[in-house]
Design a protein around this motif. Structure first.
Motif, short mmCIF file in Angstrom:
data_model
loop_
_atom_site.label_atom_id
_atom_site.label_comp_id
_atom_site.label_asym_id
_atom_site.label_seq_id
_atom_site.Cartn_x
_atom_site.Cartn_y
_atom_site.Cartn_z
N VAL A 37 13.12 -1.02 3.33
CA VAL A 37 11.97 -0.12 3.25
C VAL A 37 10.70 -0.76 3.78
O VAL A 37 9.97 -0.15 4.56
CB VAL A 37 11.78 0.39 1.80
N LYS A 38 10.41 -1.98 3.38
CA LYS A 38 9.17 -2.63 3.83
C LYS A 38 9.14 -2.77 5.35
O LYS A 38 8.12 -2.55 5.99
CB LYS A 38 9.00 -4.00 3.18
N ALA A 39 10.27 -3.15 5.94
CA ALA A 39 10.33 -3.31 7.39
C ALA A 39 10.15 -1.96 8.08
O ALA A 39 9.45 -1.85 9.09
CB ALA A 39 11.66 -3.93 7.80
N TRP A 40 10.77 -0.91 7.54
CA TRP A 40 10.64 0.42 8.12
C TRP A 40 9.19 0.91 8.06
O TRP A 40 8.66 1.42 9.04
CB TRP A 40 11.58 1.39 7.40
N LEU A 41 8.55 0.72 6.92
CA LEU A 41 7.15 1.13 6.79
C LEU A 41 6.26 0.35 7.74
O LEU A 41 5.38 0.91 8.39
CB LEU A 41 6.67 0.93 5.35
N ARG A 42 6.49 -0.94 7.85
CA ARG A 42 5.67 -1.79 8.72
C ARG A 42 5.82 -1.37 10.18
O ARG A 42 4.85 -1.34 10.93
CB ARG A 42 6.07 -3.25 8.53
N ASN A 43 7.04 -1.01 10.59
CA ASN A 43 7.28 -0.66 11.99
C ASN A 43 6.93 0.78 12.34
O ASN A 43 6.52 1.05 13.47
CB ASN A 43 8.76 -0.91 12.34
N GLU A 44 7.09 1.70 11.42
CA GLU A 44 6.95 3.12 11.74
C GLU A 44 5.74 3.80 11.10
O GLU A 44 5.38 4.90 11.50
CB GLU A 44 8.21 3.88 11.30
N GLY A 45 5.12 3.19 10.11
CA GLY A 45 4.08 3.88 9.36
C GLY A 45 2.67 3.44 9.69
O GLY A 45 2.44 2.39 10.28
N PHE A 46 1.72 4.27 9.29
CA PHE A 46 0.30 3.96 9.36
C PHE A 46 -0.22 3.94 7.93
O PHE A 46 -0.13 4.95 7.23
CB PHE A 46 -0.45 5.02 10.18
N PHE A 47 -0.75 2.82 7.50
CA PHE A 47 -1.22 2.65 6.14
C PHE A 47 -2.67 3.09 6.02
O PHE A 47 -3.47 2.85 6.92
CB PHE A 47 -1.14 1.17 5.72
N TYR A 48 -2.98 3.72 4.89
CA TYR A 48 -4.35 4.09 4.55
C TYR A 48 -4.62 3.65 3.13
O TYR A 48 -3.81 3.92 2.23
CB TYR A 48 -4.56 5.61 4.66
N CYS A 49 -5.74 2.95 2.90
CA CYS A 49 -6.09 2.53 1.55
C CYS A 49 -6.53 3.77 0.76
O CYS A 49 -6.80 4.83 1.33
CB CYS A 49 -7.18 1.47 1.57
N GLN A 50 -6.61 3.63 -0.53
CA GLN A 50 -6.93 4.77 -1.39
C GLN A 50 -8.32 5.32 -1.09
O GLN A 50 -8.52 6.53 -1.09
CB GLN A 50 -6.82 4.34 -2.85
#
Length: 57
Positions: A37-50
């Motif tokens: 999961v962490k690798a998938w999120l890091r490669n495919e996702g865009f993070f937004y802080c709260q």
């Protein structure tokens, strides 16, 4: 071991810390299967802080 960039907020570039609540923008995958999961999120996702997510909604 592998060296990866720390995840940062896509809006304000703030470093995402462990156990911090974040919002991730993803596209729904076509394929089925198991993944790290962490690798998938890091490669495919865009993070937004709260804080930044609260500004946009």
């Amino acid at each position: 071991m592998f060296l990866f960039e720390e995840p940062t907020c896509a809006s304000c570039q703030k470093k995402i810390e462990g156990n911090e609540e974040v919002y991730v923008k993803l596209t729904y995958p076509k394929r089925k299967g198991m993944t790290e999961v962490k690798a998938w999120l890091r490669n495919e996702g865009f993070f937004y802080c709260q804080a930044c997510y609260g500004k946009t909604t």
